[in-house]
Scaffold this active site. Sequence first.
Site, PDB file in Angstrom:
ATOM      1  N   GLY A   6       3.897  39.913 -26.523  1.00  0.00           N
ATOM      2  CA  GLY A   6       4.341  40.202 -28.150  1.00  0.00           C
ATOM      3  C   GLY A   6       5.370  39.228 -28.280  1.00  0.00           C
ATOM      4  O   GLY A   6       5.705  39.015 -29.749  1.00  0.00           O
TER       5      GLY A   6
ATOM      6  N   LEU B 141       7.240  24.152 -31.027  1.00  0.00           N
ATOM      7  CA  LEU B 141       7.845  22.786 -30.826  1.00  0.00           C
ATOM      8  C   LEU B 141       9.450  23.069 -30.453  1.00  0.00           C
ATOM      9  O   LEU B 141      10.298  23.857 -30.983  1.00  0.00           O
ATOM     10  CB  LEU B 141       7.890  21.829 -31.783  1.00  0.00           C
ATOM     11  CG  LEU B 141       8.204  20.438 -31.734  1.00  0.00           C
ATOM     12  CD1 LEU B 141       7.501  19.666 -32.536  1.00  0.00           C
ATOM     13  CD2 LEU B 141      10.037  20.494 -32.136  1.00  0.00           C
TER      14      LEU B 141
ATOM     15  N   ASP C  63      15.025  23.684 -23.991  1.00  0.00           N
ATOM     16  CA  ASP C  63      14.562  23.763 -22.872  1.00  0.00           C
ATOM     17  C   ASP C  63      15.377  22.996 -21.661  1.00  0.00           C
ATOM     18  O   ASP C  63      15.929  21.976 -22.083  1.00  0.00           O
ATOM     19  CB  ASP C  63      13.025  23.063 -22.512  1.00  0.00           C
ATOM     20  CG  ASP C  63      12.485  23.047 -21.140  1.00  0.00           C
ATOM     21  OD1 ASP C  63      11.815  24.195 -20.876  1.00  0.00           O
ATOM     22  OD2 ASP C  63      12.715  21.939 -20.395  1.00  0.00           O
TER      23      ASP C  63
ATOM     24  N   TYR D 214      17.865  20.459 -13.592  1.00  0.00           N
ATOM     25  CA  TYR D 214      18.512  19.325 -14.220  1.00  0.00           C
ATOM     26  C   TYR D 214      20.262  19.238 -14.150  1.00  0.00           C
ATOM     27  O   TYR D 214      20.647  18.106 -14.529  1.00  0.00           O
ATOM     28  CB  TYR D 214      18.204  19.886 -15.772  1.00  0.00           C
ATOM     29  CG  TYR D 214      16.705  19.968 -16.162  1.00  0.00           C
ATOM     30  CD1 TYR D 214      15.759  19.437 -15.054  1.00  0.00           C
ATOM     31  CD2 TYR D 214      16.375  20.057 -17.156  1.00  0.00           C
ATOM     32  CE1 TYR D 214      14.491  19.608 -15.313  1.00  0.00           C
ATOM     33  CE2 TYR D 214      14.851  20.124 -17.705  1.00  0.00           C
ATOM     34  CZ  TYR D 214      13.935  19.855 -16.904  1.00  0.00           C
ATOM     35  OH  TYR D 214      12.579  20.077 -17.193  1.00  0.00           O
TER      36      TYR D 214
ATOM     37  N   LYS E 101      14.638  27.134 -15.870  1.00  0.00           N
ATOM     38  CA  LYS E 101      13.908  27.538 -14.590  1.00  0.00           C
ATOM     39  C   LYS E 101      14.834  27.617 -13.346  1.00  0.00           C
ATOM     40  O   LYS E 101      16.025  27.100 -13.500  1.00  0.00           O
ATOM     41  CB  LYS E 101      13.218  25.981 -14.732  1.00  0.00           C
ATOM     42  CG  LYS E 101      12.385  25.907 -15.811  1.00  0.00           C
ATOM     43  CD  LYS E 101      11.708  24.434 -15.715  1.00  0.00           C
ATOM     44  CE  LYS E 101      11.315  23.809 -16.988  1.00  0.00           C
ATOM     45  NZ  LYS E 101      12.505  23.574 -18.051  1.00  0.00           N
TER      46      LYS E 101
END
Length: 277
Positions: free
Chosen positions: A9, A15, A43, A48, A73
């Site tokens: 939900g 984008l 993101d 990274y 992540k």
Amino acid sequence: MEYLTLNNGVNMPILGFGTFMLSGETCTNSVANAIQAGYRMIDTAEAYGNEKEVGDGIKKSGIERKDLFIVTKVNFKSYEHTKETVMKSLENLRTDYIDLMLLHWPFANYYAAWRGLEELYADGKIKAIDVSNFEPDQLLDLIAYNKIVPAVNQIETNLYCQRTDERIWLDKKEVSHMAYAPLGQGNRNDMFHEPAVNALSDKYGKTPAQILLRFLTQKKIAVIPRSTQPEHIKENINIFDFSLTDEEMTTLSALDKKTALIGNPETPELVEFSLTW
């Protein structure tokens, strides 16, 4: 902006702004510029090494946290201590929750990592839990032996790597499709010079990049293009004032080469860099 409604939900912008290979002040300024240009999804990833700079960019933008959708992540090297890794990400990003938290690769003990994410989701630290780079068999197995179905699978997707076979399974399991490298990898492809793309660019008065991003978003694929150039940052989000026709979508779909750059044996340096970055 258009949105995808995830299987729990949650509404996710279709984008966002990618930060792979951005670091230092360049990362901070690019994130701030993107948010000020209208991006609301950002993101990043533990691997990274730039979560703190992303957090700095968010603060610099002046936009309130509640109006943003933050994605990060857990790197596979951290799967044995997923909860601690997520808490560090929260600290780096200067937030008390993550909108979308992914397992970066289907390596190491990702079942233990997934169950850690399930617990953090139950505690409200994460609004949606997700995966990246999972093949259909890996995704189906994860779903079969755990409580929560991933909300998103983030996989390399672009004009030359459209993931039509993978999309069948994503749709069956109600897992949303998110594309990294939606414009390819730098100069390693010719998609910007495809005659069909350039013809549409001329027709709609849009750049080839805008045509390529609109193609994906019309297929209900979320995209996270990255740029450090303010003009390109603005261009990449300015794609919702036109639509491609069904015939044009079919023409572009026919250009699929079904070959990823990340994970392609012909570009092993990209694979190694992605896994160790």
